[in-house]
Design a protein around this motif. Structure first.
Motif, short mmCIF file in Angstrom:
data_model
loop_
_atom_site.label_atom_id
_atom_site.label_comp_id
_atom_site.label_asym_id
_atom_site.label_seq_id
_atom_site.Cartn_x
_atom_site.Cartn_y
_atom_site.Cartn_z
N ASP A 3 6.62 9.27 12.67
CA ASP A 3 8.02 8.95 12.43
C ASP A 3 8.08 7.84 11.39
O ASP A 3 7.47 6.80 11.55
CB ASP A 3 8.66 8.46 13.74
CG ASP A 3 10.15 8.26 13.63
OD1 ASP A 3 10.64 8.02 12.51
OD2 ASP A 3 10.83 8.34 14.66
N HIS A 5 10.21 5.78 10.75
CA HIS A 5 10.79 4.51 11.18
C HIS A 5 9.69 3.50 11.49
O HIS A 5 9.94 2.30 11.53
CB HIS A 5 11.66 4.74 12.43
CG HIS A 5 12.96 5.40 12.14
ND1 HIS A 5 14.05 4.72 11.67
CD2 HIS A 5 13.35 6.69 12.23
CE1 HIS A 5 15.07 5.55 11.51
NE2 HIS A 5 14.67 6.75 11.84
N LEU A 31 20.47 8.77 8.87
CA LEU A 31 19.19 8.07 8.91
C LEU A 31 19.28 6.73 8.20
O LEU A 31 18.80 5.70 8.70
CB LEU A 31 18.11 8.95 8.27
CG LEU A 31 16.72 8.33 8.10
CD1 LEU A 31 16.15 7.90 9.45
CD2 LEU A 31 15.78 9.30 7.40
N ARG A 35 19.07 2.81 9.65
CA ARG A 35 18.14 1.81 9.13
C ARG A 35 18.85 0.55 8.66
O ARG A 35 18.23 -0.37 8.15
CB ARG A 35 17.33 2.40 7.98
CG ARG A 35 16.33 3.47 8.40
CD ARG A 35 15.50 3.94 7.22
NE ARG A 35 14.80 2.82 6.58
CZ ARG A 35 13.68 2.27 7.02
NH1 ARG A 35 13.11 2.75 8.10
NH2 ARG A 35 13.13 1.27 6.38
N ARG A 233 16.30 16.92 10.07
CA ARG A 233 16.04 15.50 10.29
C ARG A 233 14.66 15.11 9.73
O ARG A 233 14.49 13.99 9.22
CB ARG A 233 16.12 15.18 11.78
CG ARG A 233 17.52 15.33 12.36
CD ARG A 233 17.52 15.24 13.87
NE ARG A 233 16.79 16.37 14.46
CZ ARG A 233 16.59 16.52 15.77
NH1 ARG A 233 17.05 15.59 16.62
NH2 ARG A 233 15.94 17.58 16.23
N ASP A 234 13.70 16.03 9.82
CA ASP A 234 12.38 15.75 9.25
C ASP A 234 12.43 15.75 7.73
O ASP A 234 11.75 14.96 7.07
CB ASP A 234 11.36 16.78 9.75
CG ASP A 234 11.13 16.70 11.24
OD1 ASP A 234 11.32 15.60 11.80
OD2 ASP A 234 10.76 17.72 11.85
N ARG A 237 13.92 12.48 6.65
CA ARG A 237 12.92 11.41 6.73
C ARG A 237 11.93 11.50 5.57
O ARG A 237 11.51 10.49 5.01
CB ARG A 237 12.19 11.49 8.07
CG ARG A 237 13.06 11.06 9.23
CD ARG A 237 12.42 11.32 10.56
NE ARG A 237 13.24 10.78 11.64
CZ ARG A 237 13.33 11.30 12.85
NH1 ARG A 237 12.67 12.40 13.13
NH2 ARG A 237 14.09 10.74 13.76
N VAL A 331 5.30 12.38 7.87
CA VAL A 331 6.30 13.24 8.52
C VAL A 331 5.70 14.62 8.75
O VAL A 331 5.29 15.29 7.80
CB VAL A 331 7.57 13.37 7.66
CG1 VAL A 331 8.59 14.26 8.36
CG2 VAL A 331 8.17 12.00 7.39
#
Length: 365
Positions: A3, A5, A31, A35, A233-234, A237, A331
């Protein structure tokens, strides 16, 4: 799955996201807000954006405009540290295939105009979204990756003939601008996702249309084919990581190769819809032709088209590696069940499954 993050991505003050209400764009917006960043969401319809994005979030600014009209976004480029370009036209699967003008205008020319304007404004990084369909087919022993050229049939086109060809031409525009030294200090990165599924698919895209049609029980059968499926979502990222820590100019984020019956079965299990039966690809092609005829007579859009089945057939023959993105960006693909569950939750929250799930239960009962 790693991830980002947890990765030291560094901070940016403000980002511009085009296509901000779309499947990928909306996930990038969320996203970045998560952050703690400020986001400028470039949208066509402010009212729609207010229903799909967290409009009450003070760090989010909605800017209305047209991606084919540079004057509508030039003013905000001087205020941002990065541009995530996700706006695209891809509806040709559900319309007259001769209507290719928007593909060239939105996907090709607008990409070049936005990159040039970003460079003129001194934006540090520009991330463009492409597609794995820009990669030539490769065998299992030598899967396609970032070094793989475009399919031969797209290389000499003078204008876009379909969505994949428009993405090939858009990548060429980006490459030509960089090679000619017309991007200044702006670093450009291209991200190539697989077939995106996930929450936020309000359009809906072809994935969302299939999800909702399976949920309502109107899909009786699906071809025994597989395709690369990736959670939006991936991809979001990966785009952010590519802008912050990416060391290469091109990243493939294909996801996992999933059999279509497994994918639609997961949708049916989550929504109570009828699980479509697997059928040979040839039968699916014939059924798609019938759906196109019925849709034409009724003035609606078909659940499937022969063009879409053709894309699935090609996807079934694909072998793709996302190892560079997994290594550089941290990722990797999440389980398909996670993606389908998140889609079901999002559609319920936005009132798009209430009548659909009722219809699906009635059909399967």
């Amino acid at each position: 799955m790693a991830d980002i993050h947890t990765l030291p991505l560094g901070d940016r003050e403000r980002a511009l996201v085009t296509g901000a209400t779309g499947l990928l764009g909306s996930n990038i917006v969320r996203l970045l807000l998560d952050r703690g960043q400020e986001v400028v969401a470039f949208v066509r319809d402010l009212d729609r954006a207010r229903t799909l994005l967290p409009a009450d979030e003070p760090r989010l600014r909605l800017v209305q405009g047209d991606i084919t009209a540079p004057a509508s976004y030039r003013g905000v480029l001087h205020e941002v540290d990065e541009v995530f370009h996700t706006a695209a036209y891809f509806r040709e699967y559900f319309q007259d295939p001769s209507l290719t003008g928007p593909l060239e205008a939105v996907n090709v020319r607008a990409t070049g105009d936005l990159l040039r304007a970003s460079a003129e404004a001194g934006v540090p990084v520009f991330v463009h979204t492409s597609s794995i369909n820009t990669l030539a087919l490769r065998g299992a022993g030598h899967p396609a990756d970032e070094t793989t050229p475009a399919p031969d049939r797209f290389l000499r086109l003078s204008e876009s003939e379909c969505y994949p060809s428009s993405k090939v031409r858009a990548e060429r525009v980006v490459d030509d601008l960089v090679a000619a030294g017309n991007t200044g200090a702006t670093r450009s990165v291209v991200v190539l996702p697989g077939w995106m599924w996930g929450p936020g698919d309000a359009g809906p895209t072809s994935a969302g249309r299939l999800f909702l049609d399976v949920a309502r029980g109107s899909v009786r059968a699906v071809p025994r084919l597989s395709n690369y499926v990736v959670d939006a979502r991936d991809v979001a990222r990966a785009c952010v990581a590519a802008a912050r820590v990416g060391r290469h100019s091109r990243y493939v984020v294909a996801g996992s190769k999933v059999p279509l019956p497994e994918l639609t079965g997961a949708v049916a299990a989550r929504t109570g819809g009828r699980q479509p039966r697997p059928v040979p690809a040839g039968l699916a092609m014939a059924a798609a032709g019938l759906m196109e005829l019925q849709a034409k007579l009724s003035g609606t859009e078909p659940t499937a088209t022969r063009t879409a089945v053709g894309v699935l057939r090609e996807g079934d023959r694909r072998h793709i590696s996302s190892k560079l993105a997994e290594r550089d960006l941290g990722v990797g693909p999440r389980p398909v069940e996670d993606t389908i569950g998140a889609m079901a939750s999002w559609y319920r929250e936005h009132g798009m499954l209430a009548g659909v799930e009722k219809a699906g239960r009635a059909t399967t009962g």
